[in-house]
Design a protein around this motif. Structure first.
Motif, mmCIF file in Angstrom:
data_model
loop_
_atom_site.group_PDB
_atom_site.id
_atom_site.type_symbol
_atom_site.label_atom_id
_atom_site.label_comp_id
_atom_site.label_asym_id
_atom_site.label_seq_id
_atom_site.Cartn_x
_atom_site.Cartn_y
_atom_site.Cartn_z
ATOM 1 N N THR A 32 -88.750 -73.911 41.113
ATOM 2 C CA THR A 32 -87.956 -73.789 42.334
ATOM 3 C C THR A 32 -88.374 -72.648 43.255
ATOM 4 O OG1 THR A 32 -86.295 -72.385 41.244
ATOM 5 C CG2 THR A 32 -85.917 -74.779 41.215
ATOM 6 N N GLN A 33 -89.251 -71.760 42.780
ATOM 7 C CA GLN A 33 -89.597 -70.566 43.555
ATOM 8 C C GLN A 33 -91.106 -70.463 43.769
ATOM 9 O OE1 GLN A 33 -87.126 -68.572 44.815
ATOM 10 N NE2 GLN A 33 -85.760 -70.095 43.900
ATOM 11 N N ALA A 34 -91.547 -70.712 44.984
ATOM 12 C CA ALA A 34 -92.986 -70.671 45.296
ATOM 13 C C ALA A 34 -93.580 -69.285 45.042
ATOM 14 C CB ALA A 34 -93.223 -71.098 46.743
ATOM 15 N N TRP A 35 -92.832 -68.223 45.314
ATOM 16 C CA TRP A 35 -93.357 -66.869 45.123
ATOM 17 C C TRP A 35 -93.653 -66.597 43.651
ATOM 18 C CZ3 TRP A 35 -90.942 -63.044 42.241
ATOM 19 C CH2 TRP A 35 -89.603 -63.267 41.885
ATOM 20 N N ILE A 36 -93.001 -67.308 42.750
ATOM 21 C CA ILE A 36 -93.282 -67.165 41.317
ATOM 22 C C ILE A 36 -94.498 -68.006 40.946
ATOM 23 C CG2 ILE A 36 -92.399 -67.669 39.001
ATOM 24 C CD1 ILE A 36 -89.628 -66.835 40.056
ATOM 25 N N ARG A 37 -94.543 -69.243 41.407
ATOM 26 C CA ARG A 37 -95.656 -70.149 41.090
ATOM 27 C C ARG A 37 -97.002 -69.573 41.478
ATOM 28 N NH1 ARG A 37 -92.077 -73.949 42.885
ATOM 29 N NH2 ARG A 37 -92.965 -74.004 44.964
ATOM 30 N N GLU A 38 -97.066 -68.914 42.627
ATOM 31 C CA GLU A 38 -98.363 -68.463 43.126
ATOM 32 C C GLU A 38 -98.962 -67.313 42.323
ATOM 33 O OE1 GLU A 38 -97.599 -67.516 47.191
ATOM 34 O OE2 GLU A 38 -96.746 -65.565 46.744
ATOM 35 N N ARG A 39 -98.196 -66.715 41.413
ATOM 36 C CA ARG A 39 -98.720 -65.579 40.658
ATOM 37 C C ARG A 39 -98.751 -65.794 39.145
ATOM 38 N NH1 ARG A 39 -98.118 -59.924 43.448
ATOM 39 N NH2 ARG A 39 -98.280 -60.564 45.596
ATOM 40 N N ILE A 40 -98.489 -67.024 38.719
ATOM 41 C CA ILE A 40 -98.569 -67.338 37.293
ATOM 42 C C ILE A 40 -99.820 -68.162 37.035
ATOM 43 C CG2 ILE A 40 -97.516 -68.622 35.387
ATOM 44 C CD1 ILE A 40 -94.795 -67.819 36.381
ATOM 45 N N GLY A 41 -100.590 -67.722 36.036
ATOM 46 C CA GLY A 41 -101.775 -68.463 35.609
ATOM 47 C C GLY A 41 -101.547 -69.014 34.210
ATOM 48 N N PHE A 42 -102.280 -70.032 33.865
ATOM 49 C CA PHE A 42 -102.126 -70.685 32.567
ATOM 50 C C PHE A 42 -103.422 -70.624 31.778
ATOM 51 C CE2 PHE A 42 -98.926 -72.506 35.283
ATOM 52 C CZ PHE A 42 -97.815 -72.589 34.461
ATOM 53 N N LEU A 43 -103.280 -70.390 30.496
ATOM 54 C CA LEU A 43 -104.392 -70.476 29.551
ATOM 55 C C LEU A 43 -104.123 -71.636 28.603
ATOM 56 C CD1 LEU A 43 -104.958 -66.775 28.363
ATOM 57 C CD2 LEU A 43 -106.519 -68.176 29.714
ATOM 58 N N PRO A 44 -105.179 -72.195 28.021
ATOM 59 C CA PRO A 44 -104.949 -73.171 26.961
ATOM 60 C C PRO A 44 -104.170 -72.505 25.821
ATOM 61 C CG PRO A 44 -107.236 -73.214 27.670
ATOM 62 C CD PRO A 44 -106.592 -72.023 28.322
ATOM 63 N N LEU A 45 -103.278 -73.230 25.213
ATOM 64 C CA LEU A 45 -102.395 -72.680 24.176
ATOM 65 C C LEU A 45 -103.151 -71.902 23.111
ATOM 66 C CD1 LEU A 45 -99.371 -72.702 23.186
ATOM 67 C CD2 LEU A 45 -100.087 -74.540 21.662
ATOM 68 N N ARG A 46 -104.238 -72.448 22.614
ATOM 69 C CA ARG A 46 -104.935 -71.818 21.491
ATOM 70 C C ARG A 46 -105.568 -70.475 21.845
ATOM 71 N NH1 ARG A 46 -109.227 -75.375 19.785
ATOM 72 N NH2 ARG A 46 -109.777 -73.552 18.568
ATOM 73 N N LYS A 47 -105.716 -70.142 23.093
ATOM 74 C CA LYS A 47 -106.343 -68.867 23.460
ATOM 75 C C LYS A 47 -105.501 -67.671 23.045
ATOM 76 C CE LYS A 47 -110.019 -70.510 25.331
ATOM 77 N NZ LYS A 47 -111.278 -70.427 24.608
ATOM 78 N N ILE A 48 -104.161 -67.783 23.126
ATOM 79 C CA ILE A 48 -103.302 -66.635 22.772
ATOM 80 C C ILE A 48 -102.069 -67.047 21.974
ATOM 81 C CG2 ILE A 48 -104.036 -65.173 24.697
ATOM 82 C CD1 ILE A 48 -101.405 -65.943 26.136
ATOM 83 N N ASN A 49 -102.005 -68.314 21.505
ATOM 84 C CA ASN A 49 -100.728 -68.774 20.954
ATOM 85 C C ASN A 49 -100.879 -70.046 20.108
ATOM 86 O OD1 ASN A 49 -97.972 -68.394 20.796
ATOM 87 N ND2 ASN A 49 -97.524 -69.498 22.672
ATOM 88 N N ALA A 50 -101.906 -70.139 19.269
ATOM 89 C CA ALA A 50 -102.181 -71.374 18.519
ATOM 90 C C ALA A 50 -101.054 -71.715 17.551
ATOM 91 C CB ALA A 50 -103.483 -71.224 17.753
ATOM 92 N N PHE A 51 -100.865 -72.997 17.324
ATOM 93 C CA PHE A 51 -99.841 -73.489 16.389
ATOM 94 C C PHE A 51 -100.449 -73.844 15.040
ATOM 95 C CE2 PHE A 51 -96.621 -75.442 19.593
ATOM 96 C CZ PHE A 51 -96.134 -74.184 19.869
#
Length: 142
Positions: A66-85
């Motif tokens: 709902t907030q563009a100002w938040i979306r523009e500063r969040i990046g995503f990594l593949p799960l296994r890079k920092i949080n594997a299951f």
């Protein structure tokens, strides 16, 4: 080709259920301070967290959507890079290798081990694996 207009202030991963905050990175900035203030604001989080299955993750997903100002500063990594299951988490995606730990992943998230899995046995397995890999870590970087 697109270019970033804003710096990335938060790095998160996604799993089979959406955002996963088992491990994430936040750069200290005025943006992140404002995000944390809003994210944990009683008017939003405290009133809604009992309705959300994943509480703080659902709260952040709501803000992100709902907030563009938040979306523009969040990046995503593949799960296994920092949080594997471990096997057994994300059961509906059991055949999808993007979620599950491989021998040299950085972090393992014991997500859901308390629901029908042997938490102690899983932790002992990864502890033994860590000892084995730590003894010869330099061989993997040659």
């Amino acid at each position: 080709m697109s270019t970033l207009k804003q710096p990335i202030d938060m790095i998160i991963t996604q799993d089979c259920g959406g955002f996963n905050l088992g491990s994430f990175l936040v750069r200290r900035s005025s943006w992140s301070e404002m995000l944390l203030d809003i994210w944990w604001d009683p008017a939003m989080y405290e009133q809604m967290h009992m309705q959300w299955e994943h509480k703080e993750q659902d709260a952040l997903e709501t803000l992100y959507s709902t907030q563009a100002w938040i979306r523009e500063r969040i990046g995503f990594l593949p799960l296994r890079k920092i949080n594997a299951f471990p096997p057994g988490a994300c059961a509906d995606k059991a055949d999808d290798p993007q979620y599950f730990f491989k021998d040299h992943d950085f972090v393992i998230n014991m997500a859901g081990c308390e629901w029908g899995r042997d938490c102690w046995g899983e932790m002992e397995h990864y502890k033994a694996l860590s000892k084995k890999l730590r003894k010869s870590w330099w061989k993997f970087w040659q």
